[in-house]
Design an enzyme around this catalytic site. Structure first.
Site, PDB file in Angstrom:
ATOM      1  N   LYS A 283      43.197  32.763  36.263  1.00 51.92           N
ATOM      2  CA  LYS A 283      43.225  32.636  34.801  1.00 51.92           C
ATOM      3  C   LYS A 283      43.305  34.015  34.172  1.00 51.92           C
ATOM      4  O   LYS A 283      42.288  34.588  33.773  1.00 51.92           O
ATOM      5  CB  LYS A 283      41.974  31.895  34.316  1.00 51.92           C
ATOM      6  CG  LYS A 283      41.926  30.447  34.793  1.00 51.92           C
ATOM      7  CD  LYS A 283      40.683  29.745  34.301  1.00 51.92           C
ATOM      8  CE  LYS A 283      40.673  28.286  34.744  1.00 51.92           C
ATOM      9  NZ  LYS A 283      39.379  27.634  34.446  1.00 51.92           N
TER      10      LYS A 283
ATOM     11  N   LYS B 216      41.688  31.735  26.974  1.00 55.29           N
ATOM     12  CA  LYS B 216      40.319  31.296  26.624  1.00 55.29           C
ATOM     13  C   LYS B 216      39.291  32.300  27.121  1.00 55.29           C
ATOM     14  O   LYS B 216      38.202  32.417  26.552  1.00 55.29           O
ATOM     15  CB  LYS B 216      40.051  29.875  27.125  1.00 55.29           C
ATOM     16  CG  LYS B 216      40.056  29.683  28.646  1.00 55.29           C
ATOM     17  CD  LYS B 216      38.732  29.985  29.312  1.00 55.29           C
ATOM     18  CE  LYS B 216      38.830  29.969  30.827  1.00 55.29           C
ATOM     19  NZ  LYS B 216      37.607  30.388  31.488  1.00 55.29           N
TER      20      LYS B 216
ATOM     21  N   THR C 247      33.884  27.531  28.151  1.00 54.28           N
ATOM     22  CA  THR C 247      33.617  28.942  28.432  1.00 54.28           C
ATOM     23  C   THR C 247      32.923  29.632  27.271  1.00 54.28           C
ATOM     24  O   THR C 247      32.210  30.617  27.469  1.00 54.28           O
ATOM     25  CB  THR C 247      34.947  29.635  28.810  1.00 54.28           C
ATOM     26  OG1 THR C 247      35.672  28.794  29.689  1.00 54.28           O
ATOM     27  CG2 THR C 247      34.730  30.942  29.501  1.00 54.28           C
TER      28      THR C 247
ATOM     29  N   GLU D  11      37.864  38.073  34.003  1.00 51.89           N
ATOM     30  CA  GLU D  11      39.323  38.099  33.798  1.00 51.89           C
ATOM     31  C   GLU D  11      39.706  38.455  32.360  1.00 51.89           C
ATOM     32  O   GLU D  11      40.742  39.071  32.110  1.00 51.89           O
ATOM     33  CB  GLU D  11      39.924  36.736  34.153  1.00 51.89           C
ATOM     34  CG  GLU D  11      39.873  36.378  35.626  1.00 51.89           C
ATOM     35  CD  GLU D  11      40.990  37.043  36.440  1.00 51.89           C
ATOM     36  OE1 GLU D  11      41.376  38.178  36.109  1.00 51.89           O
ATOM     37  OE2 GLU D  11      41.450  36.423  37.404  1.00 51.89           O
TER      38      GLU D  11
ATOM     39  N   GLY E  51      36.681  33.633  47.190  1.00 45.95           N
ATOM     40  CA  GLY E  51      35.677  33.887  46.164  1.00 45.95           C
ATOM     41  C   GLY E  51      35.012  32.573  45.795  1.00 45.95           C
ATOM     42  O   GLY E  51      35.148  31.566  46.510  1.00 45.95           O
TER      43      GLY E  51
ATOM     44  N   ARG F 298      31.194  33.835  33.282  1.00 46.98           N
ATOM     45  CA  ARG F 298      31.052  35.293  33.407  1.00 46.98           C
ATOM     46  C   ARG F 298      31.658  35.996  32.203  1.00 46.98           C
ATOM     47  O   ARG F 298      31.159  37.033  31.759  1.00 46.98           O
ATOM     48  CB  ARG F 298      31.733  35.752  34.708  1.00 46.98           C
ATOM     49  CG  ARG F 298      31.068  35.193  35.942  1.00 46.98           C
ATOM     50  CD  ARG F 298      31.944  35.266  37.146  1.00 46.98           C
ATOM     51  NE  ARG F 298      33.151  34.464  36.987  1.00 46.98           N
ATOM     52  CZ  ARG F 298      34.024  34.209  37.946  1.00 46.98           C
ATOM     53  NH1 ARG F 298      33.812  34.695  39.159  1.00 46.98           N
ATOM     54  NH2 ARG F 298      35.096  33.478  37.717  1.00 46.98           N
TER      55      ARG F 298
HETATM   56  N1  LIG Z   1      34.475  30.940  39.416  1.00 46.45           N
HETATM   57  C1  LIG Z   1      34.884  29.952  38.642  1.00 46.45           C
HETATM   58  O1  LIG Z   1      34.074  29.127  38.172  1.00 46.45           O
HETATM   59  C2  LIG Z   1      36.340  29.787  38.326  1.00 46.45           C
HETATM   60  C3  LIG Z   1      37.263  30.788  38.584  1.00 46.45           C
HETATM   61  N2  LIG Z   1      38.579  30.597  38.258  1.00 46.45           N
HETATM   62  C4  LIG Z   1      39.549  31.652  38.473  1.00 46.45           C
HETATM   63  O2  LIG Z   1      39.704  31.885  39.868  1.00 46.45           O
HETATM   64  C5  LIG Z   1      40.106  33.246  40.074  1.00 46.45           C
HETATM   65  C6  LIG Z   1      39.205  33.837  41.149  1.00 46.45           C
HETATM   66  O3  LIG Z   1      37.898  33.868  40.600  1.00 46.45           O
HETATM   67  P1  LIG Z   1      36.574  33.721  41.475  1.00 46.45           P
HETATM   68  O4  LIG Z   1      36.839  33.040  42.765  1.00 46.45           O
HETATM   69  O5  LIG Z   1      35.543  33.131  40.619  1.00 46.45           O
HETATM   70  O6  LIG Z   1      36.248  35.254  41.744  1.00 46.45           O
HETATM   71  P2  LIG Z   1      35.161  35.892  42.713  1.00 46.45           P
HETATM   72  O7  LIG Z   1      34.747  37.159  42.086  1.00 46.45           O
HETATM   73  O8  LIG Z   1      34.114  34.913  43.074  1.00 46.45           O
HETATM   74  O9  LIG Z   1      36.004  36.192  44.034  1.00 46.45           O
HETATM   75  C7  LIG Z   1      37.114  37.028  44.063  1.00 46.45           C
HETATM   76  C8  LIG Z   1      37.602  37.027  45.512  1.00 46.45           C
HETATM   77  O10 LIG Z   1      38.827  37.756  45.563  1.00 46.45           O
HETATM   78  C9  LIG Z   1      38.785  38.563  46.722  1.00 46.45           C
HETATM   79  N3  LIG Z   1      39.693  39.677  46.539  1.00 46.45           N
HETATM   80  C10 LIG Z   1      39.621  40.665  45.613  1.00 46.45           C
HETATM   81  N4  LIG Z   1      40.651  41.527  45.784  1.00 46.45           N
HETATM   82  C11 LIG Z   1      41.373  41.055  46.822  1.00 46.45           C
HETATM   83  C12 LIG Z   1      42.556  41.493  47.474  1.00 46.45           C
HETATM   84  N5  LIG Z   1      43.198  42.575  47.074  1.00 46.45           N
HETATM   85  N6  LIG Z   1      43.024  40.774  48.516  1.00 46.45           N
HETATM   86  C13 LIG Z   1      42.380  39.663  48.932  1.00 46.45           C
HETATM   87  N7  LIG Z   1      41.267  39.206  48.357  1.00 46.45           N
HETATM   88  C14 LIG Z   1      40.772  39.886  47.314  1.00 46.45           C
HETATM   89  C15 LIG Z   1      37.336  39.000  46.862  1.00 46.45           C
HETATM   90  O11 LIG Z   1      37.058  39.396  48.190  1.00 46.45           O
HETATM   91  C16 LIG Z   1      36.622  37.702  46.479  1.00 46.45           C
HETATM   92  O12 LIG Z   1      36.461  36.888  47.605  1.00 46.45           O
HETATM   93  C17 LIG Z   1      39.992  33.954  38.715  1.00 46.45           C
HETATM   94  O13 LIG Z   1      41.266  34.056  38.150  1.00 46.45           O
HETATM   95  C18 LIG Z   1      39.136  32.995  37.896  1.00 46.45           C
HETATM   96  O14 LIG Z   1      39.423  33.051  36.509  1.00 46.45           O
HETATM   97  C19 LIG Z   1      39.014  29.446  37.715  1.00 46.45           C
HETATM   98  C20 LIG Z   1      38.146  28.430  37.449  1.00 46.45           C
HETATM   99  C21 LIG Z   1      36.743  28.519  37.725  1.00 46.45           C
HETATM  100  O1  LIG Z   2      37.282  29.442  34.146  1.00 41.25           O
HETATM  101  C1  LIG Z   2      36.137  29.114  34.273  1.00 41.25           C
HETATM  102  C2  LIG Z   2      35.652  27.779  33.921  1.00 41.25           C
HETATM  103  O2  LIG Z   2      36.689  26.897  33.638  1.00 41.25           O
HETATM  104  C3  LIG Z   2      35.145  30.098  34.766  1.00 41.25           C
HETATM  105  O3  LIG Z   2      34.871  30.972  33.751  1.00 41.25           O
HETATM  106  P1  LIG Z   2      34.364  32.461  34.031  1.00 41.25           P
HETATM  107  O4  LIG Z   2      35.446  33.153  34.804  1.00 41.25           O
HETATM  108  O5  LIG Z   2      34.147  33.019  32.669  1.00 41.25           O
HETATM  109  O6  LIG Z   2      33.094  32.362  34.809  1.00 41.25           O
END
Ligand SMILES: NC(=O)C1=CN([C@@H]2O[C@H](COP(=O)(O)OP(=O)(O)OC[C@H]3O[C@@H](n4cnc5c(N)ncnc54)[C@H](O)[C@@H]3O)[C@@H](O)[C@H]2O)C=CC1
Ligand SMILES: O=C(CO)COP(=O)(O)O
Length: 313
Positions: free
Chosen positions: A95, A178, A235, A263, A10, A242
């Site tokens: 998170k 958060k 955030t 989340e 992701g 998001r």
């Molecule tokens: N996007 C950001 O800026 C940040 C995200 N995070 C955390 O990272 C984590 C992931 O978030 P993002 O990457 O942003 O989400 P995203 O929505 O961009 O991607 C989610 C990914 O998970 C995959 N996925 C979903 N279900 C699945 C499954 N059953 N098996 C394998 N893959 C699966 C999807 O195909 C997708 O590639 C969350 O907990 C988020 O809070 C932490 C800091 C920053």
């Molecule tokens: O955790 C994040 C920044 O630290 C990303 O926040 P969102 O999942 O709300 O986009």
């Protein structure tokens, strides 16, 4: 075999893989990596040559594995792949709190992979910022201090500065909670209540985060660090989030893009289930749970918060 692999392609997993590939080769695993050299969840970011993409898990696993899947899918992934993952350094980047078990990612990993060394990487960091190489400070939590120090060195880069702690619970809960408060802050702005109201939500929300996290064994000072206060500030104040945007839409009565990872919605429901068990009062988080479930209408939200008995700060 690369030194580090990232599971979950992701926005965040891809951003971390891009950043770490500046230092040494990285393998990024995703279930849907059929895109050419740019991830649609992270537009405008070219993937470097030192980043290897795969959808075959058996080809992806290094000794240090960053698990960058959403919190609500992590448990199922671990159940399916525990044998292949066990014994490695498994670092959660999610998170949230799992709604089924009411546990954080580190406890899910411990339960599924008892021989693994578990860590948490968290703190204020938008994927787009990390991927662009903008300066970012994060927290690396690992109960084993020596392993934590080794992981801190391995995962820090010129732009990505990691601080370390042994308080895994505190670091993990700061990042999860958060998101709930960010939805409330967004809802306050979306409903037109103004910046003063948002500042109150941030401050009283931080008090809730600290109450819940310390009841679950966190050290209070961890909550004042990057993983707690730092990420809360980011955030609750940026439309890059998001969770904040989801709150904005709730507050304004607008629809929100389906399929977006928010989340804080599931985590609010987990927190609402935990609160009575722990005997902690969490009015903002419980309100967010009610809004996310559609049990509470936005027009009643303010009354619910303001009509509680007056109290000491
Ligand atoms: N996007 C950001 O800026 C940040 C995200 N995070 C955390 O990272 C984590 C992931 O978030 P993002 O990457 O942003 O989400 P995203 O929505 O961009 O991607 C989610 C990914 O998970 C995959 N996925 C979903 N279900 C699945 C499954 N059953 N098996 C394998 N893959 C699966 C999807 O195909 C997708 O590639 C969350 O907990 C988020 O809070 C932490 C800091 C920053
Ligand atoms: O955790 C994040 C920044 O630290 C990303 O926040 P969102 O999942 O709300 O986009």
């Amino acid at each position: 075999m690369t030194a580090v692999s990232v599971i979950g392609a992701g926005a965040f997993g891809t951003a971390l893989a891009v950043a770490l590939a500046a230092k040494s080769p990285v393998t990024l695993w995703g279930r849907d990596v059929a895109w050419p050299r740019e991830n649609p969840r992270l537009p405008g970011v070219a993937l470097p040559d030192a980043l290897r993409l795969t959808d075959r898990l058996q080809d992806a696993l290094a000794q240090t594995v960053l698990l960058a899947l959403p919190a609500q899918v992590l448990g199922g992934f671990l159940a399916d792949h525990a044998a292949a993952l066990d014994g490695r350094n498994l670092i959660s980047c999610a998170k949230g709190i799992d709604l089924q078990t009411l546990q954080g990612p580190s406890a899910l990993i411990h339960a599924a992979c008892p021989a693994a060394t578990v860590g948490v990487l968290t703190g204020p960091s938008f994927a787009a910022d990390i991927a662009r190489g903008l300066p970012t400070a994060l927290t690396l939590a690992c109960a084993d201090a020596a392993t934590g120090e080794a992981l801190q060195a391995r995962l820090s880069t010129g732009a990505l500065r990691l601080y370390r702690t042994t308080d895994v619970t505190g670091a993990e809960l700061g990042g999860a909670l958060k998101n709930v408060i960010a939805i409330a802050a967004g809802a306050a702005i979306g409903a037109g209540y103004g910046d003063s109201a948002r500042a109150s939500v941030i401050t009283r929300g931080f008090a809730e985060m600290t109450r819940l996290a310390t009841a679950l064994g966190a050290r209070p000072e961890t909550l004042t660090g990057l993983s707690g206060l730092g990420d809360l500030v980011l955030t609750c104040t940026s439309e890059g989030s998001r969770n904040f945007r989801f709150g904005l839409a709730l507050g304004a009565g607008r629809d929100f893009t389906p399929g977006t990872t928010v989340e804080g919605a599931a985590t609010a429901r987990a927190v609402a289930a935990l609160a009575p068990k722990l005997g902690v009062e969490l009015p903002i988080s419980r309100l967010v749970a009610g809004l996310a479930e559609g049990r509470i209408a936005m027009e009643h939200a303010l009354d619910i918060l303001l009509n509680r008995p007056l109290k000491e700060e």
